[in-house]
Scaffold this motif. Structure first.
Motif, mmCIF file in Angstrom:
data_model
loop_
_atom_site.group_PDB
_atom_site.id
_atom_site.type_symbol
_atom_site.label_atom_id
_atom_site.label_comp_id
_atom_site.label_asym_id
_atom_site.label_seq_id
_atom_site.Cartn_x
_atom_site.Cartn_y
_atom_site.Cartn_z
ATOM 1 N N HIS A 146 0.881 -1.236 0.179
ATOM 2 C CA HIS A 146 0.103 -0.002 -0.074
ATOM 3 C C HIS A 146 0.852 1.078 0.008
ATOM 4 O O HIS A 146 0.576 2.292 -0.926
ATOM 5 N N ALA A 147 1.780 1.228 0.843
ATOM 6 C CA ALA A 147 2.810 2.339 1.037
ATOM 7 C C ALA A 147 3.720 2.656 -0.553
ATOM 8 O O ALA A 147 3.814 3.454 -0.934
ATOM 9 N N TYR A 148 3.741 1.293 -0.854
ATOM 10 C CA TYR A 148 4.521 1.251 -2.272
ATOM 11 C C TYR A 148 3.902 2.079 -3.408
ATOM 12 O O TYR A 148 4.497 2.843 -3.930
ATOM 13 N N THR A 149 2.700 1.693 -3.390
ATOM 14 C CA THR A 149 1.911 2.236 -4.727
ATOM 15 C C THR A 149 1.545 3.839 -4.162
ATOM 16 O O THR A 149 1.331 4.535 -5.358
ATOM 17 N N ALA A 150 1.438 3.824 -3.088
ATOM 18 C CA ALA A 150 1.097 5.461 -2.830
ATOM 19 C C ALA A 150 2.351 6.326 -2.892
ATOM 20 O O ALA A 150 2.292 7.468 -3.328
ATOM 21 N N LEU A 151 3.507 5.669 -3.146
ATOM 22 C CA LEU A 151 4.778 6.779 -3.620
ATOM 23 C C LEU A 151 4.514 7.125 -4.997
ATOM 24 O O LEU A 151 4.599 8.342 -5.158
ATOM 25 N N GLY A 152 4.163 6.190 -6.099
ATOM 26 C CA GLY A 152 3.831 6.606 -7.350
ATOM 27 C C GLY A 152 2.589 7.360 -7.416
ATOM 28 O O GLY A 152 2.543 8.389 -8.206
ATOM 29 N N GLN A 153 1.403 7.218 -6.593
ATOM 30 C CA GLN A 153 0.434 8.022 -6.948
ATOM 31 C C GLN A 153 0.509 9.384 -6.443
ATOM 32 O O GLN A 153 -0.058 10.187 -7.012
ATOM 33 N N ALA A 154 1.226 9.623 -5.490
ATOM 34 C CA ALA A 154 1.643 11.083 -5.080
ATOM 35 C C ALA A 154 2.369 11.790 -6.150
ATOM 36 O O ALA A 154 2.133 12.904 -6.215
ATOM 37 N N ILE A 155 3.165 10.994 -6.742
ATOM 38 C CA ILE A 155 3.930 11.571 -7.720
ATOM 39 C C ILE A 155 3.034 11.838 -9.024
ATOM 40 O O ILE A 155 3.334 13.001 -9.730
ATOM 41 N N GLU A 156 2.464 10.958 -9.236
ATOM 42 C CA GLU A 156 1.227 11.302 -10.246
ATOM 43 C C GLU A 156 0.385 12.398 -10.232
ATOM 44 O O GLU A 156 -0.005 13.071 -11.036
ATOM 45 N N LEU A 157 -0.011 12.561 -9.058
ATOM 46 C CA LEU A 157 -0.699 13.927 -8.688
ATOM 47 C C LEU A 157 0.141 15.252 -8.693
ATOM 48 O O LEU A 157 -0.423 16.250 -8.327
ATOM 49 N N GLY A 158 1.426 15.169 -8.899
ATOM 50 C CA GLY A 158 2.475 16.136 -8.798
ATOM 51 C C GLY A 158 2.792 16.669 -7.539
ATOM 52 O O GLY A 158 3.387 17.785 -7.301
ATOM 53 N N GLY A 159 2.895 15.738 -6.477
ATOM 54 C CA GLY A 159 3.415 15.911 -5.086
ATOM 55 C C GLY A 159 4.360 15.019 -4.805
ATOM 56 O O GLY A 159 5.017 14.516 -5.613
ATOM 57 N N ALA A 160 5.046 15.258 -3.666
ATOM 58 C CA ALA A 160 6.024 14.306 -3.074
ATOM 59 C C ALA A 160 5.437 13.277 -2.210
ATOM 60 O O ALA A 160 4.323 13.313 -1.649
ATOM 61 N N PRO A 161 6.250 12.248 -2.285
ATOM 62 C CA PRO A 161 5.465 11.133 -1.490
ATOM 63 C C PRO A 161 5.349 11.460 0.026
ATOM 64 O O PRO A 161 6.067 12.387 0.720
ATOM 65 N N HIS A 162 4.509 10.788 0.710
ATOM 66 C CA HIS A 162 4.097 11.055 2.087
ATOM 67 C C HIS A 162 5.086 10.531 3.068
ATOM 68 O O HIS A 162 5.589 9.391 2.742
ATOM 69 N N THR A 163 5.428 11.060 3.993
ATOM 70 C CA THR A 163 6.504 11.030 5.052
ATOM 71 C C THR A 163 5.917 9.612 5.608
ATOM 72 O O THR A 163 6.897 8.614 5.783
ATOM 73 N N LYS A 164 4.919 9.350 6.036
ATOM 74 C CA LYS A 164 4.321 8.149 6.736
ATOM 75 C C LYS A 164 4.781 6.780 5.662
ATOM 76 O O LYS A 164 5.165 5.808 5.880
ATOM 77 N N ASP A 165 4.537 7.012 4.304
ATOM 78 C CA ASP A 165 4.585 5.805 3.490
ATOM 79 C C ASP A 165 6.180 5.557 3.248
ATOM 80 O O ASP A 165 6.694 4.410 3.181
ATOM 81 N N VAL A 166 6.968 6.658 3.184
ATOM 82 C CA VAL A 166 8.520 6.550 3.066
ATOM 83 C C VAL A 166 8.933 5.900 4.214
ATOM 84 O O VAL A 166 9.833 4.871 4.329
ATOM 85 N N ALA A 167 8.251 6.559 5.479
ATOM 86 C CA ALA A 167 8.930 5.805 6.778
ATOM 87 C C ALA A 167 8.487 4.394 7.078
ATOM 88 O O ALA A 167 9.177 3.293 7.478
ATOM 89 N N LEU A 168 7.115 3.869 6.413
ATOM 90 C CA LEU A 168 6.996 2.669 6.318
ATOM 91 C C LEU A 168 7.678 1.607 5.722
ATOM 92 O O LEU A 168 8.108 0.373 6.120
#
Length: 247
Positions: free
Chosen positions: A202-224
């Protein structure tokens, strides 16, 4: 260690079955799943189109498979065949062996990511706002695949040659489905979403989705993901030492 990495990469590229299921298969799945959708179809609760969502999902699915199957089955067979016992007679330290396996698993994921992106852009017309987003998306998914490469090493030392394939497939599909690679988790019951929110996929796909939306990956997902990488790599190293004491 460098020699081992080169050898492992060459062996991986010669394995046609592995290359098919980790490189071609995700692209085929993308076309099957996203083939009937268009840019106007949105993922509920997000601003992502269905083709864009499944592009990242299937690229992550291919990277997950490359990390798990590329390491798990091969290591289990190497243990039974005596290859790891031979390596222990060389100056290669245990941490070097584990690091080499993780590195090779990560290298094997890159083609699957790139091919899914090419197919999505060429066939479904998927576009991102800027060129840097493609590079950032590739880098994020590739870096995140280290987590599953480490998990594959741990599975290879945890399971026997006969048990490693079914165990790997169970983990593969459970992580894929619960993590939202096959369908958006917004369609899941709340209790199932709560479980999926803390899975590495879930955190893995959230990295890519955040970039697709033009933002940076969320800290929670990176930390996880960093936490899971530490656990899986540490577990792989511990299992390697345990296996060494048995030899």
């Amino acid at each position: 260690m460098k020699a081992l990495v080169k050898l492992e990469i060459a062996r991986t590229l010669r394995n046609r079955k592995f290359m098919f299921f980790t490189i071609i298969y995700p692209s085929v799945l993308f076309l099957l799943i996203a083939g009937s959708t268009d840019a106007d179809d949105r993922v509920p609760g997000t601003r992502l189109s269905m083709p864009l969502y499944y592009m990242v999902a299937m690229a992550s699915f291919g990277a997950l498979g490359a990390g798990l199957m590329g390491n798990g089955e091969r290591i289990a067979k190497e243990r039974e065949g005596g290859w790891t016992r031979q390596l222990r007679l060389t100056p290669l330290p245990g941490r070097g062996y584990v690091a080499a396996k993780i590195a090779v698993g990560a290298v094997a994921t890159l083609p699957s990511i790139v091919i899914v992106f090419v197919v999505a852009a060429a066939v479904k017309g998927v576009r991102l706002d800027a060129v840097w987003e493609w590079a950032a998306l590739t880098g994020a998914i590739w870096a995140g695949s280290l987590v599953f490469a480490a998990l594959g090493v741990a599975i290879g030392y945890l399971a026997t040659g006969d048990a490693v394939r079914p165990l790997t497939m169970i983990i593969y599909f459970c992580l894929s489905i619960l993590g939202g690679l096959w369908m958006p988790t917004t369609s899941y019951p709340e209790w199932l979403r709560n479980i999926g929110d803390y899975l590495p996929t879930h955190a893995y796909t959230a990295l890519g989705q955040a970039i697709e939306l033009g933002g940076a990956p969320h800290t929670k997902d990176v930390a996880l993901l960093i936490g899971y990488l530490a656990v899986f790599a540490g577990g792989a190293a511990w299992l390697y030492r345990k296996d060494t004491r048995k030899a």
